[in-house]
Scaffold this active site. Structure first.
Site, short mmCIF file in Angstrom:
data_model
loop_
_atom_site.label_atom_id
_atom_site.label_comp_id
_atom_site.label_asym_id
_atom_site.label_seq_id
_atom_site.Cartn_x
_atom_site.Cartn_y
_atom_site.Cartn_z
N GLY A 73 -24.53 1.17 77.18
CA GLY A 73 -25.25 1.88 76.13
C GLY A 73 -24.34 2.25 74.97
N ASN A 156 -30.09 13.46 76.07
CA ASN A 156 -29.54 13.47 77.42
C ASN A 156 -29.21 14.87 77.93
OD1 ASN A 156 -27.68 12.72 75.19
ND2 ASN A 156 -26.13 13.19 76.73
N HIS A 206 -27.65 1.43 83.67
CA HIS A 206 -27.40 2.34 84.79
C HIS A 206 -28.19 3.64 84.70
CE1 HIS A 206 -24.54 5.46 83.20
NE2 HIS A 206 -24.33 4.55 82.27
N THR A 242 -18.16 -14.13 77.30
CA THR A 242 -19.03 -14.75 78.30
C THR A 242 -19.98 -13.71 78.88
OG1 THR A 242 -17.30 -16.33 78.82
CG2 THR A 242 -19.02 -16.04 80.48
N CYS A 330 -18.54 17.47 79.38
CA CYS A 330 -17.38 18.35 79.42
C CYS A 330 -16.86 18.47 80.85
CB CYS A 330 -17.69 19.71 78.83
SG CYS A 330 -18.45 20.85 79.96
C1 LIG Z 1 -25.61 7.60 78.96
C2 LIG Z 1 -25.94 7.60 77.52
C3 LIG Z 1 -25.21 6.81 76.61
C4 LIG Z 1 -24.03 5.96 77.03
O1 LIG Z 1 -24.43 4.91 77.87
P1 LIG Z 1 -23.32 4.15 78.75
O2 LIG Z 1 -24.09 2.98 79.31
O3 LIG Z 1 -22.90 5.10 79.81
O4 LIG Z 1 -22.24 3.75 77.86
C5 LIG Z 1 -25.60 6.82 75.29
N1 LIG Z 1 -26.61 7.59 74.87
C6 LIG Z 1 -27.33 8.36 75.71
C7 LIG Z 1 -28.48 9.15 75.18
C8 LIG Z 1 -27.02 8.39 77.06
O5 LIG Z 1 -27.73 9.16 77.89
#
Ligand SMILES: *Cc1c(COP(=O)(O)O)cnc(C)c1O
Length: 389
Positions: A73, A156, A206, A242, A330
């Site tokens: 993400g 989040n 994930h 890749t 944190c």
């Molecule tokens: C977890 C999260 C990310 C980062 O995603 P990763 O796959 O862990 O790099 C970005 N933005 C939000 C809102 C998230 O909850």
């Protein structure tokens, strides 16, 4: 990990669905080819790759060519912001970037870097008390020379959901590309990009019961964007390297399962969430809900607890067998309050007492009931320690 531990941190990550592990596994061993190779091993891998791309495109209601696979993400957010900003500056001299004040660090730190090292002018979109960006605020700040606007779909830390369609419509009127970070939202909310009206949308597997280390960026055809990872011509020249075929196959299957059983899962989540929210507010004096009371993710409960050190609370809960979060990334020993909570206008002191409880497919009612018995006891004990100092 203690077997009796109860996981209440599904916003941080989710376990991989067993069905997802199953469909991934042949691509680690037998079907290991490089999708760019000409021979049959390569062709087989390419077939699997493009099948996964089409599966995801159907779920997002977009064209397969509009999906770019990334490593997570965070990378999708980076590509969206950096790729669009640089290209829009080339094409139409746009230097201004608007991001909401409560974005994930994958957006905020990227915006700061574009400002500091690349000469862009970054402006924060303030939010209301629930962490939502209002259309009025966006209208006030968007400019002709805005290169890109980025507002997250669901937060989040506090679970609040933005009215993405309303915000994206404003950007479209101004012909400014609009990006949404849907990494947290995709596990529970509709993601059809034409309904949302977005130009760019980030996903990370994930967070929706897929594997770690794989993500995707939807890029509407016609949206000018520059690559940030250069090399081979993979992913339409926008992301060299890749492709990770097993993880991509797994992500597509995880998204299919998630979106096809969305309503069933959400009703399970929201029942548990509502019980958590009312239970905590009743049983813990000085507890306050953070984020929007109703326009929030079905699995997401978040609070601030007066007179409590959030890190001490997490450690104490862990000893009691509950895995929760403070909401932000944190770590123990870092007494910085969450930027998101400060942006809502909460005091430093209150923001340090944050608690995020997120449920998932494996959470049961009695897990929540046990938590609601334990939390008030732990809070009371910590407050006693605090006042006796
Ligand atoms: C977890 C999260 C990310 C980062 O995603 P990763 O796959 O862990 O790099 C970005 N933005 C939000 C809102 C998230 O909850």
């Amino acid at each position: 990990m203690e077997s009796s531990s109860i996981y209440l941190d599904y916003a941080a990550t989710t376990p991989v669905d067993p069905g997802v592990v199953h469909v991934m596994s042949p691509y680690f061993t037998e079907d290991f080819g490089n999708p760019s190779s000409v021979h049959r091993f390569g062709q087989q891998a390419e077939t699997a790759l493009e099948r996964a791309r089409r599966t995801m495109a159907v779920l997002l209601d977009c064209q397969a060519e509009e999906l770019i696979f990334t490593s997570c993400g965070s990378e999708s957010d980076n590509l969206a912001l950096r790729g669009t900003a640089h290209r829009q500056r080339n094409v139409r001299d746009a230097q201004h970037i608007l991001v909401s004040a409560v974005e994930h660090d994958a957006i905020l730190s990227t915006a700061y870097a574009l400002d500091r090292y690349h000469g862009f002018q970054v402006e924060m979109l303030p939010t209301d008390e629930y962490g939502r960006v209002t259309p009025e605020e966006l209208r006030r700040r968007i400019r002709e020379d805005t290169a890109v606007v980025s507002v997250m779909y669901a937060n989040n830390e506090i679970g609040s959901i933005n009215d993405i369609q309303a915000l994206a419509t404003i950007c479209r009127e101004m012909a400014v590309p609009f990006h949404t970070d849907a990494v947290q939202a995709a596990s529970q909310l509709p993601i059809e990009v034409d309904d949302l009206q977005v130009d760019l949308l980030s996903l990370g597997a994930h967070k929706f019961y897929g594997p770690k280390g794989i993500g995707a960026l939807y890029t509407r055809s016609g949206t000018e964007i520059a690559p940030t990872l250069t090399g081979g011509a993979q992913e339409f020249g926008l992301r060299a390297g890749t492709q990770n075929v097993p993880l991509i196959v797994g992500m597509a299957e995880a998204l299919r399962i998630t979106q096809s059983s969305r309503e069933q899962h959400n009703s399970h989540f929201s029942r548990l969430r509502d019980r958590l929210i009312s239970g905590v507010l009743e049983a813990v004096p000085g507890a306050q809900l953070t984020g929007h009371p109703t326009k929030r993710l079905p699995n997401h409960a978040s609070f601030v607890l007066r007179g409590i050190d959030g890190n001490a609370l997490l450690a104490a809960l862990d000893l009691e067998g509950f895995a929760c979060s403070s909401g932000s990334a944190c770590k123990t020993g870092d007494p910085e309050p969450s930027k998101v909570l400060l942006a809502l206008g909460l005091s430093r002191e209150l923001a340090l007492g944050s608690l995020r409880v997120t449920v998932g497919r494996l959470t049961q009612e009695h897990d929540v009931e046990r938590f609601l018995v334990t939390l008030p006891r732990v809070v009371q004990r910590l407050r006693k320690v605090e006042t006796s100092r």
